[in-house]
Design an enzyme around this catalytic site. Structure first.
Site, PDB file in Angstrom:
ATOM      1  CG  HIS A  45      -4.835  10.485   2.711  1.00 20.67           C
ATOM      2  ND1 HIS A  45      -5.960  10.346   3.488  1.00 20.67           N
ATOM      3  CD2 HIS A  45      -3.956   9.541   3.157  1.00 20.67           C
ATOM      4  CE1 HIS A  45      -5.779   9.363   4.364  1.00 20.67           C
ATOM      5  NE2 HIS A  45      -4.577   8.864   4.183  1.00 20.67           N
ATOM      6  CG  ASP A  58      -2.147   0.868   1.015  1.00 20.35           C
ATOM      7  OD1 ASP A  58      -2.528   1.096  -0.158  1.00 20.35           O
ATOM      8  OD2 ASP A  58      -2.727   1.326   2.007  1.00 20.35           O
ATOM      9  CD  GLU A  83      -6.953   4.495   4.407  1.00 14.57           C
ATOM     10  OE1 GLU A  83      -6.217   3.721   3.757  1.00 14.57           O
ATOM     11  OE2 GLU A  83      -6.518   5.262   5.303  1.00 14.57           O
ATOM     12  CG  ASP A  93      -6.178  -0.231   3.065  1.00 11.86           C
ATOM     13  OD1 ASP A  93      -6.285  -1.401   3.466  1.00 11.86           O
ATOM     14  OD2 ASP A  93      -5.222   0.515   3.367  1.00 11.86           O
TER      15      ASP A  93
END
Lengths: 423, 423
Positions: free
Chosen positions: A131, A124, A196, A230
Site C-alpha cells: 500500500h 492507525d 480502506e 477506515d
C-alpha cells in the site's frame, strides 16, 4: 510471546449446537469470538460469544458478572485462556452443562450488535509496504517509499468517537478542497470517497506511563482482532494533511466488525515472519526469535462492493480484491513494542488499525485509490457499472477468514458500511 | 455565540471567604472554575469549584449528584449558567446559605487533584501563525507557511491516555532517531525534549455523526479552558513524522492544569477578531459577525522553568516568555465549526489543544525549539545556566490569567510537569 495450541483448536471438535458444525459457518466451536449485543429487553450491552448462528450470553452461564468487556479484556492471559476453555467445554458434544449453556443462547438474528468494547485511544498504522509503495508512487514516482518506512512502524492517532459497528451508514463528508488550478479552496461534498481494508487490533493488558513493553511480552497485551474499514476522503486529505497528517479526511466515520477473534483462536494460523532479501533487519527492540518464528498471521481478506443497482437486482455484491494479513511489513508484536518504547501507556480496549492491507499484485489494492490508479482508471464491475471512487448508496463489505490444512476454518463475520448522500 | 455579562462578573462582588478577596488569588468569586479532587477518605474523584485557597464540594451543596463531571459539562448552556449563578450567590457576602456552603469547603492544600474530566478524544490544532512561521522557517527558510495555513485550521489527533494533571513527572522518552550523516537510525533517549505552551479547550454539548455545528452555535458546545503542555520530542518527530504526522514524539506525556475556567467566566475578556491586512478572509463556514466582534479571548500566558539548580537554591523558577491567546489565527468557534464540518461527532469532555501559542516577537516563542532557534542559540538563564532543550530534573510551569480595566483579574492555576531521567 507463546503460541499455545490446546484441545480447543482440535479440528474434530464438535458442538451439540448443529449450526456450529455447519461447514459454512464462520463461528465453529474452534473460533469463539467475543462481542457485545443487546436484546430488545436489555437496557445495556451484554457480553457474548458467537457460536454457529447463535450467541452465548456469558452472564447467563456465570462467566462474566456485568457488561464490562474492557474488564474481561484486561485479564491476564491465563485467565482469558481459562474462560476460553470453559466456553469450549460447555459447548462441546456431550457436555454435562449442555442444558445450562443452551438456555443462555440467543439467535444472532434477534439482537442488535454494539461496538465490541469501549475504545479509549485509536492508533492507525501503515503496515502494508505494498500500500505504501503504490500510494507513494502516485505522489513520488521515482521515490515512493520514504526513508523511514523500513525502520519505523509508521503510525498516527485517529479518532475514537466516530468508530461504529458494522451496519453503519454516514453522509458523504463535506470538506475544503483546492483544485490545482484554483486560487482559493472551496467547501463541498467529498468527490474522492474511499474505503480502506484494515485489521483492527485490540489491546488487552494495560501498561503504565514510562513502562516499555518488550517484544517478548508484546502479545500478552493483545486481546484479538476484527475487521476495520477506515473510510477516507482523498481530496480533503490532499489539501489538509500538511504538515501534521490526516484529520477530517479520516474522522467522519470508521467501521468495525462486531466480533473480536481472540489471539488464542488465531494460534493455529501463525506463520514465520521475515524481511525480503536485501531489506534491513529490524532494530533490536523490534526483533525477537519468536517474532521471526511465528510473528505473522495468515488471514485471508476480501473487499466486496454492493452498488444500489446490485442491491436492486438482488445481488449481494461483487468481490473487488483479496489480500492476506501475513503480507504486512510489521507484526502485531512490533506495533505494541514500538508504540510503548517511548513510555506511552496503552489501555484495555484501545484499538490499533493495521493500515490498508494491500497485497503485492496490482489487483490486490486495499482501497479504490489503488485499484483505480488514483481515479485515472475506473474499475469495471460485472454488471457494466464502473467506479473510480465510492458513489452515494454504495455499500462496502469486508470479510476475513483463516484456513489451514488440519484445522477448522474460522471467520471474522462481516464489516459493512453504506455511504449516504451529503447533507 | 452570545456573550452574556451578568452580576457574577461584577468587579465589586465579594465573598464571605476572606481568601477569595485576596487581590493575589487566581480564584476570586468572579472565576469559579471546575475541577475534580480527592480527599484522603474519598474513594473516587469529586466535583469542586475553586474559591480562594479552598474548594467548594458541589455534591455537599446539592448542586451535583455524583462525580460525573462529563454529565455536568454536557448540560445546556442555560443549565450551566444557572449552576454558576447558584454557586456565586452561595459564596457572596451576606448569602443566607453561607453556613451550608462553608461546611462544603475543603482546603486546596489538603486534596489531590485529578484530571478535570474523562477525556474521550484529544485533537491538537496549530492556531498560532507565529509558531507555524518560526518553526516553518527552520525547515523552509523561503517558504515557512504551507499554502493551506490561512484557509484550514490545521489539526491532528493526539493521544488521551497519557494526558495527566499538573504535577505529572515522566521519564525522558526513548525513540528512534537518525543523524543526517548516519546510515541507519538508532534507539536512544530523546536529545531534543521540549514543552509546548497551549490552551486546552473542553467540549460541552455533543453532536451526532453527520451533524455540523455552525459558527453561530459553536461556543454553546464549549465548556471552558485550561492550560496544557504538549511535551514534544523534536528529534524523534523529525525522523518519524513523514507522511502521517507526529506520533511517539508527542504521546509519551501531556499535562493539563486542574481547573477548567468556563467560557462564562471568560466572557468579560473577549476581543474583536480580525485577519491581518492582506490576508484572505475565512471561508463562509468559518466566519460569523459574532466571531469578528468577539471571537478572540485575551488570556495572558507565561512559561516558567525551574531547573534542579534553581530548586536547590530555593528559587521558584524563571519566566522564559509571555504571549497572549488573542494572537491566535483561528478562534475557538472556528475550531468547533471546522472539526464538525465533515460530520465528525464531538463528545462532552473531548479536548482540543490550541497548538503552541507563540507571540509575534522572537522572545515570545512558546517552545524551546523557537527560543533557542532550533537548538542553535542556547538561552541564558539568570543564574548562569543555559538551555537549548530540557534537561533531566527540569520543571516547566505554565501560567495564565485574564485582566481588563473594570473587571476582577482571574487566573488559571498552574500547569506543572517534571522531566525524569530516561529509564
Amino acid at each position: 510471546m507463546t503460541i499455545t495450541l490446546d484441545d480447543t483448536h482440535a479440528a474434530d471438535l464438535k458442538s451439540w449446537l448443529a449450526s456450529a458444525n455447519d461447514p459454512a459457518t464462520e463461528f465453529p466451536i474452534q473460533n469463539l469470538p467475543f462481542g457485545r449485543f443487546r436484546r430488545e429487553e436489555d437496557s445495556g450491552l451484554c457480553i457474548g460469544v458467537a457460536i454457529g448462528d447463535q450467541i452465548l450470553d456469558l452472564r447467563r452461564v456465570g462467566l462474566v458478572q456485568g457488561g464490562q468487556m474492557n474488564q474481561l479484556m484486561r485479564l491476564p492471559r491465563e485467565a482469558r485462556l481459562a474462560i476460553r476453555q470453559a466456553i469450549s467445554q460447555g459447548l462441546r458434544e456431550g457436555s454435562p452443562e449442555q442444558a445450562k449453556f443452551r438456555a443462555a443462547l440467543v439467535a444472532q438474528s434477534e439482537v442488535e450488535m454494539g461496538l465490541p468494547c469501549d475504545i479509549g485511544d485509536y492508533t492507525d498504522f501503515y503496515t502494508s509496504i505494498h500500500h505504501a509503495t503504490t500510494v507513494g508512487k502516485q505522489f513520488r514516482p521515482d521515490n515512493p517509499l520514504l526513508p523511514n518506512y523500513k525502520w519505523v512502524p509508521v503510525g498516527y492517532h485517529g479518532r475514537s468517537s466516530s468508530i461504529h459497528v458494522s451496519g453503519q451508514s454516514f453522509p458523504r463528508p463535506l470538506g475544503q478542497t483546492k483544485a490545482p488550478d484554483a486560487d482559493i479552496p472551496t467547501l463541498g461534498p467529498c468527490r474522492r470517497l474511499d474505503y480502506e481494508l484494515e485489521i483492527g487490533i485490540f489491546i488487552s493488558r494495560p501498561n503504565i506511563i514510562g513502562e516499555r513493553i518488550p517484544m517478548s511480552a508484546a502479545e500478552d497485551h493483545v486481546f484479538g482482532m476484527a475487521l476495520f474499514n477506515d473510510w477516507s476522503a482523498r481530496d480533503i486529505q490532499g489539501w489538509e494533511y500538511q504538515p501534521l497528517g490526516p484529520f477530517l479526511s479520516k474522522n467522519f466515520a470508521s467501521t468495525l466488525s462486531p466480533w473480536i477473534v481472540t489471539m488464542d483462536a488465531l494460534a493455529p494460523f501463525r506463520k514465520a515472519f521475515s524481511r525480503p532479501a536485501g531489506d534491513p533487519q529490524p532494530l533490536p527492540y523490534l526483533d525477537s526469535p519468536q517474532n521471526r518464528e511465528a510473528g505473522a498471521i495468515d488471514i485471508e481478506l476480501e473487499v466486496w462492493l454492493q452498488t444500489p443497482a446490485m442491491a436492486q437486482a438482488g445481488s449481494a455484491g461483487e468481490r473487488l480484491m483479496r489480500s492476506n494479513y501475513a503480507d504486512a511489513y510489521w507484526t502485531v508484536a512490533q506495533l505494541v513494542a514500538h508504540h510503548t518504547v517511548n513510555g506511552c501507556n496503552l489501555r484495555a480496549g484501545d484499538l490499533f488499525g493495521s493500515g490498508t492491507l494491500s497485497g503485492p499484485e496490482p489487483d490486490q489494492g486495499g482501497s479504490l485509490l489503488e485499484l483505480s490508479s488514483g481515479g485515472k482508471q475506473p474499475i469495471r464491475l460485472a454488471n457494466g457499472e464502473t467506479r473510480t471512487f465510492l458513489e452515494d448508496g454504495d455499500t462496502v463489505i469486508l470479510r476475513g477468514y483463516c484456513q489451514r490444512e488440519g484445522f477448522r476454518r474460522i471467520g471474522f463475520g462481516e464489516c459493512r458500511g453504506t455511504v449516504l448522500p451529503a447533507r
